[in-house]
Design a protein around this motif. Structure first.
Motif, mmCIF file in Angstrom:
data_model
loop_
_atom_site.group_PDB
_atom_site.id
_atom_site.type_symbol
_atom_site.label_atom_id
_atom_site.label_comp_id
_atom_site.label_asym_id
_atom_site.label_seq_id
_atom_site.Cartn_x
_atom_site.Cartn_y
_atom_site.Cartn_z
ATOM 1 N N PHE A 236 28.172 -50.786 78.338
ATOM 2 C CA PHE A 236 27.175 -49.875 77.865
ATOM 3 C C PHE A 236 27.340 -49.491 76.523
ATOM 4 C CE2 PHE A 236 25.455 -45.505 77.326
ATOM 5 C CZ PHE A 236 24.216 -45.772 77.627
ATOM 6 N N ILE A 237 28.321 -49.219 76.175
ATOM 7 C CA ILE A 237 28.662 -48.768 74.721
ATOM 8 C C ILE A 237 28.279 -49.851 73.810
ATOM 9 C CG2 ILE A 237 30.356 -48.052 72.796
ATOM 10 C CD1 ILE A 237 31.655 -46.198 74.936
ATOM 11 N N GLY A 238 28.869 -51.182 74.047
ATOM 12 C CA GLY A 238 28.789 -52.321 73.326
ATOM 13 C C GLY A 238 27.371 -52.771 73.176
ATOM 14 N N LEU A 239 26.429 -52.761 74.416
ATOM 15 C CA LEU A 239 25.153 -53.106 74.500
ATOM 16 C C LEU A 239 24.272 -51.875 73.497
ATOM 17 C CD1 LEU A 239 22.767 -54.714 75.535
ATOM 18 C CD2 LEU A 239 22.706 -53.152 77.669
ATOM 19 N N GLY A 240 24.700 -50.704 73.899
ATOM 20 C CA GLY A 240 24.033 -49.768 72.791
ATOM 21 C C GLY A 240 24.145 -50.032 71.319
ATOM 22 N N ARG B 144 21.979 -51.424 66.349
ATOM 23 C CA ARG B 144 21.795 -52.107 65.126
ATOM 24 C C ARG B 144 20.505 -53.031 64.849
ATOM 25 N NH1 ARG B 144 22.435 -53.478 60.161
ATOM 26 N NH2 ARG B 144 23.602 -55.416 59.753
ATOM 27 N N GLY B 145 20.172 -53.515 65.942
ATOM 28 C CA GLY B 145 18.679 -54.072 66.104
ATOM 29 C C GLY B 145 17.551 -53.252 65.364
ATOM 30 N N LEU B 146 17.704 -51.894 65.644
ATOM 31 C CA LEU B 146 16.669 -51.093 65.097
ATOM 32 C C LEU B 146 16.586 -50.905 64.003
ATOM 33 C CD1 LEU B 146 16.427 -48.778 68.189
ATOM 34 C CD2 LEU B 146 14.745 -50.414 67.641
#
Length: 174
Positions: A9-13, A18-20
């Motif tokens: 979850f932390i990695g995906l977050g 970063r993408g935003l």
């Protein structure tokens, strides 16, 4: 084992956050600060005359990728005519278009271009890394690409392009 879902979850977050923060309108250009790619293509206005990258050298200029099938190109065309009337040198690259339609377009909507290169099969566009029309490049007097803008040129965008052109002029003076 208990912390694996939390780490995922932390990695995906992190990746979503970063993408935003990435500006989708800012597309990298592999050609930035490199010479304009070599080409030998026909002139749109004088089909028997072949043009090369050397025809774009001599003074700082805009190079505008455009086509008659591009609605955004039509939106920016009036502004390009204004820039040309103010003395801005603009070269056109007619991208993946029908020459007859392109010549009729320039008669109908006026021709802001000092020269127009006919890139009927899109080979020059591929060498430039064109994503689509319109795109506009700022080149210096030696034909080196100094800036790239994807999308229509309007008064807001012109401020950025002009700043780059002014910087080029200042470097040439020193």
């Amino acid at each position: 084992m208990l912390f694996v879902p939390l780490l995922i979850f932390i990695g995906l977050g992190y990746f979503l956050w970063r993408g935003l923060s990435i500006d989708p309108t800012e597309l990298p250009s592999a050609r930035l600060n490199q010479p304009f790619p070599a080409f030998e293509l026909a002139s749109l206005t004088e089909p028997s005359r072949m043009m090369t990258q050397d025809d774009l050298k001599g003074r700082p200029a805009l190079v505008n990728i455009w086509a008659t099938w591009c609605p955004t190109c039509k939106e920016e065309h009036a502004f390009l005519n204004q820039l040309a009337q103010q003395g801005v040198t603009i070269y056109g690259i007619n991208y993946k278009d029908e020459p007859l339609k392109a010549r009729e377009w320039l008669k109908r909507y006026l021709d802001p271009y000092a020269e127009v290169v006919l890139d009927k099969d899109g080979s020059l566009g591929i060498d430039l890394g064109v994503y689509g029309a319109p795109e506009t490049y700022v080149i210096d007097a030696k034909g080196v690409i100094r800036y790239r803008h994807v999308g229509a040129v309007d008064a807001v965008v012109w401020k950025d392009l002009k700043a780059v052109m002014d910087q080029i002029e200042a470097e040439g003076a020193s």
